[in-house]
Design an enzyme around this catalytic site. Structure first.
Site, PDB file in Angstrom:
ATOM      1  N   ASN A  82       0.645  -1.397   0.148  1.00 36.15           N
ATOM      2  CA  ASN A  82      -0.027   0.137  -0.135  1.00 36.15           C
ATOM      3  C   ASN A  82       0.738   1.383   0.013  1.00 36.15           C
ATOM      4  OD1 ASN A  82       0.747  -0.145   2.362  1.00 36.15           O
ATOM      5  ND2 ASN A  82      -0.820  -0.438   3.665  1.00 36.15           N
TER       6      ASN A  82
ATOM      7  N   LYS B 202       0.130   3.071  -7.389  1.00 40.34           N
ATOM      8  CA  LYS B 202       0.405   2.115  -6.210  1.00 40.34           C
ATOM      9  C   LYS B 202       1.549   1.383  -6.307  1.00 40.34           C
ATOM     10  CE  LYS B 202      -3.108   1.315  -3.377  1.00 40.34           C
ATOM     11  NZ  LYS B 202      -2.930   1.436  -2.054  1.00 40.34           N
TER      12      LYS B 202
ATOM     13  N   SER C  60      -8.374  11.568   2.268  1.00 43.77           N
ATOM     14  CA  SER C  60      -7.278  11.795   3.296  1.00 43.77           C
ATOM     15  C   SER C  60      -7.091  12.930   3.794  1.00 43.77           C
ATOM     16  CB  SER C  60      -5.783  11.432   2.510  1.00 43.77           C
ATOM     17  OG  SER C  60      -5.665  10.196   1.846  1.00 43.77           O
TER      18      SER C  60
ATOM     19  N   SER D  39      -7.416   5.861   1.905  1.00 40.76           N
ATOM     20  CA  SER D  39      -7.404   4.739   0.837  1.00 40.76           C
ATOM     21  C   SER D  39      -7.183   5.129  -0.409  1.00 40.76           C
ATOM     22  CB  SER D  39      -8.528   3.671   1.247  1.00 40.76           C
ATOM     23  OG  SER D  39      -9.568   4.129   0.452  1.00 40.76           O
ATOM     24  N   MET D  40      -6.909   4.211  -1.489  1.00 46.35           N
ATOM     25  CA  MET D  40      -6.692   4.666  -2.716  1.00 46.35           C
ATOM     26  C   MET D  40      -8.077   5.455  -3.290  1.00 46.35           C
ATOM     27  SD  MET D  40      -6.538   0.971  -4.574  1.00 46.35           S
ATOM     28  CE  MET D  40      -5.909   1.649  -6.301  1.00 46.35           C
TER      29      MET D  40
ATOM     30  N   PHE E  78       2.157   4.263  -1.929  1.00 42.37           N
ATOM     31  CA  PHE E  78       1.517   5.075  -2.880  1.00 42.37           C
ATOM     32  C   PHE E  78       2.163   6.569  -3.065  1.00 42.37           C
ATOM     33  CE2 PHE E  78      -1.089   5.935   0.819  1.00 42.37           C
ATOM     34  CZ  PHE E  78      -0.850   7.360   0.656  1.00 42.37           C
ATOM     35  N   ILE E  79       1.658   6.932  -4.396  1.00 40.33           N
ATOM     36  CA  ILE E  79       1.873   8.611  -4.742  1.00 40.33           C
ATOM     37  C   ILE E  79       0.553   9.024  -5.197  1.00 40.33           C
ATOM     38  CG2 ILE E  79       3.226  10.110  -6.232  1.00 40.33           C
ATOM     39  CD1 ILE E  79       5.524   7.812  -6.308  1.00 40.33           C
TER      40      ILE E  79
ATOM     41  N   HIS F 197      -3.110   6.743  11.999  1.00 39.44           N
ATOM     42  CA  HIS F 197      -1.989   7.110  10.830  1.00 39.44           C
ATOM     43  C   HIS F 197      -2.842   6.653   9.555  1.00 39.44           C
ATOM     44  CE1 HIS F 197      -1.688   2.709  10.261  1.00 39.44           C
ATOM     45  NE2 HIS F 197      -0.886   2.731   9.365  1.00 39.44           N
ATOM     46  N   GLY F 198      -3.933   6.323   9.665  1.00 40.92           N
ATOM     47  CA  GLY F 198      -4.541   5.992   8.251  1.00 40.92           C
ATOM     48  C   GLY F 198      -6.035   5.305   8.854  1.00 40.92           C
TER      49      GLY F 198
HETATM   50  P1  5GP Z   1       0.187   1.153   6.877  1.00 38.72           P
HETATM   51  O1  5GP Z   1       1.372   2.057   6.953  1.00 38.72           O
HETATM   52  O2  5GP Z   1      -0.297   0.386   7.974  1.00 38.72           O
HETATM   53  O3  5GP Z   1       0.806   0.137   5.587  1.00 38.72           O
HETATM   54  O4  5GP Z   1      -1.005   1.980   5.910  1.00 38.72           O
HETATM   55  C1  5GP Z   1      -1.267   3.216   5.918  1.00 38.72           C
HETATM   56  C2  5GP Z   1      -2.738   3.604   5.798  1.00 38.72           C
HETATM   57  O5  5GP Z   1      -2.776   4.275   4.290  1.00 38.72           O
HETATM   58  C3  5GP Z   1      -3.784   2.634   5.493  1.00 38.72           C
HETATM   59  O6  5GP Z   1      -4.207   2.056   6.821  1.00 38.72           O
HETATM   60  C4  5GP Z   1      -4.778   3.168   4.913  1.00 38.72           C
HETATM   61  O7  5GP Z   1      -5.685   4.094   5.419  1.00 38.72           O
HETATM   62  C5  5GP Z   1      -4.078   4.041   3.872  1.00 38.72           C
HETATM   63  N1  5GP Z   1      -4.040   3.838   2.372  1.00 38.72           N
HETATM   64  C6  5GP Z   1      -3.554   2.583   1.827  1.00 38.72           C
HETATM   65  N2  5GP Z   1      -3.437   2.785   0.590  1.00 38.72           N
HETATM   66  C7  5GP Z   1      -3.802   3.733   0.254  1.00 38.72           C
HETATM   67  C8  5GP Z   1      -3.653   4.616  -1.068  1.00 38.72           C
HETATM   68  O8  5GP Z   1      -3.487   4.087  -2.253  1.00 38.72           O
HETATM   69  N3  5GP Z   1      -4.065   6.068  -0.888  1.00 38.72           N
HETATM   70  C9  5GP Z   1      -4.410   6.761   0.136  1.00 38.72           C
HETATM   71  N4  5GP Z   1      -4.586   8.077   0.158  1.00 38.72           N
HETATM   72  N5  5GP Z   1      -4.424   6.052   1.240  1.00 38.72           N
HETATM   73  C10 5GP Z   1      -3.968   4.672   1.376  1.00 38.72           C
HETATM   74 MN    MN Z   2       3.266   2.751   6.445  1.00 38.34          MN
END
Ligand code: 5GP
Ligand code: MN
Ligand code: MN
Length: 390
Positions: A154, A389, A302, A297-298, A156-157, A319-320
């Site tokens: 996960n 991703k 955010s 999430s994607m 991403f940019i 953190h998410g």
């Molecule tokens: P972790 O650091 O635990 O691997 O994930 C961080 C958080 O990033 C996840 O809990 C999720 O809420 C968020 N996330 C995962 N994929 C994406 C993405 O593609 N875009 C965005 N904006 N957030 C994401």
């Molecule tokens: Mn992370």
């Protein structure tokens, strides 16, 4: 906030029983001080729970920071407005492909030479390692070429837009292979030491190192280095994303602000009158006034936040969104069509490989943010228009 026990405070209204049990095991370790704080995005992790704040006194659990030491976020607010991007004559797919070319997923593929921007970062990291008395090549001969790579899963940019229409660049990555090997090695050292002293653990991944031993300080030094590597990795990638965006738009990006934010890290902090090692595993520092980044999430919103300095949380926040479905459960539950529906209107690499990253695989970010209302204040809400991703 709900107090589960004297040693465990919980902010998660969505909490699996297995996650709660895991956090209770960690909270029961004798050197936890003053208590473990479970964040709204909490979910199962290796040894310690993702979305938890683990303060320890006189010892440290290497798995309490996670295997991606220093993982975190970076964001840049640009001078551009939504129209500069969406009404541009060039298709957005060109920008996505340029970013994908400039930032490889791993060393070796494209990242075959050290760029001019990476060179001073690598020099500084080499000097830092030397000062700490270790050779990072021990953890991967190509560690330097890992700087500026995104990784998979996960990481991403994104190109996103806030509620005022301002365009933000936004990315997530960590310390890559070299950081992972550092983490794995010290988890193993801790396990060997605990076995040597007949210490029984509620979970082998809760193995710990005792402050004052050589193994403890060797871990701390390498942990700090890996945290710096992760930070520099994000800075390097952000510089490249800024360059790609300038080139695609045809006008140089003006950075109005740049925010850096770790979410897997350990810091020495003062709490309740004592100096403790605070490990945040999937949690960010939310000291009063401190800027932070919370990705959803994607396909969902955010947040750019500022900390409220909540003392019970040890100045922390989620953190998410946190996972609600394991990767395999998500692949069983959702289809490629579901993913396309969730991603309508967002430029992304449309492949079934991302089904396990579908927004529905994560907790509802609105509930997470409501749970976090006493931890952070929302400054900006970001919506992605482009997603890359790992
Ligand atoms: P972790 O650091 O635990 O691997 O994930 C961080 C958080 O990033 C996840 O809990 C999720 O809420 C968020 N996330 C995962 N994929 C994406 C993405 O593609 N875009 C965005 N904006 N957030 C994401
Ligand atoms: Mn992370
Ligand atoms: Mn990571």
């Amino acid at each position: 906030m709900q107090q589960i026990s004297k040693r465990l405070m919980n902010w998660a209204s969505i909490l699996e029983p297995s996650t709660r049990e895991q956090a209770e095991k960690t909270a029961g370790m004798p050197f936890i001080f003053p208590h473990l704080a479970l964040m709204p995005d909490a979910h199962l992790g290796k040894g310690a729970t993702v979305g938890s704040v683990i303060p320890t006194l006189g010892a440290i659990i290497p798995a309490a920071v996670g295997v991606d030491i220093g993982c975190g976020m970076a964001a840049v607010r640009t001078q551009f407005h939504l129209d500069d991007v969406t009404a541009h004559p060039k298709p957005l797919s060109e920008l996505r492909e340029a970013i994908e070319r400039a930032i490889p997923l791993s060393a070796g593929n494209y990242n075959t030479a050290i760029t001019d921007t990476a060179a001073p970062r690598i020099e500084a990291l080499t000097a830092k390692a030397e000062k700490s008395g270790f050779d990072p090549a021990r953890y991967g001969a190509n560690w330097a070429l890992q700087l500026g790579t995104l990784g998979s899963g996960n990481h991403f940019i994104e190109v996103t837009v806030d509620e005022t229409g301002a365009v933000w660049l936004f990315l997530h990555s960590g310390s890559r292979g070299v950081g992972n090997r550092i983490a794995q090695r010290h988890i193993k050292v801790a396990q060997e030491l605990c076995a040597k002293w007949w210490i029984s653990l509620p979970d082998p991944d809760l193995a710990y190192l005792v402050e004052g031993t050589d193994e403890f300080w060797s871990y701390i030094k390498e942990l700090r280095w890996a945290q710096e590597f992760a930070l520099q990795n994000r800075e390097e990638m952000m510089d490249r994303v800024v360059a790609c965006t300038s080139e695609w738009i045809g006008t140089d990006v003006v950075e109005i602000e740049r925010i850096a934010c770790h979410h897997n890290f350990t810091e020495r902090e003062r709490h309740r009158g004592k100096d403790v090692w605070v490990s945040r595993k999937g949690a960010i520092e939310a000291t009063e006034g401190k800027p932070g980044l919370i990705p959803g999430s994607m396909g969902t919103a955010s947040y750019v936040v500022v900390g409220k300095g909540n003392r019970l949380s040890l100045n922390s926040s989620p953190h998410g969104a946190g996972r609600n479905y394991s990767r395999s459960a998500a692949r069983r539950t959702f289809t490629h069509e579901d993913l396309r529906t969730a991603m309508a209107g967002i430029e992304f690499r449309d492949t079934a490989a991302f089904i396990d990253e579908i927004p529905q695989a994560y907790k509802d970010i609105d509930i997470v943010m409501a749970d976090a209302a006493d931890l952070v204040e929302v400054r900006h809400t970001l919506r992605q228009i482009l997603n890359v991703k790992g």
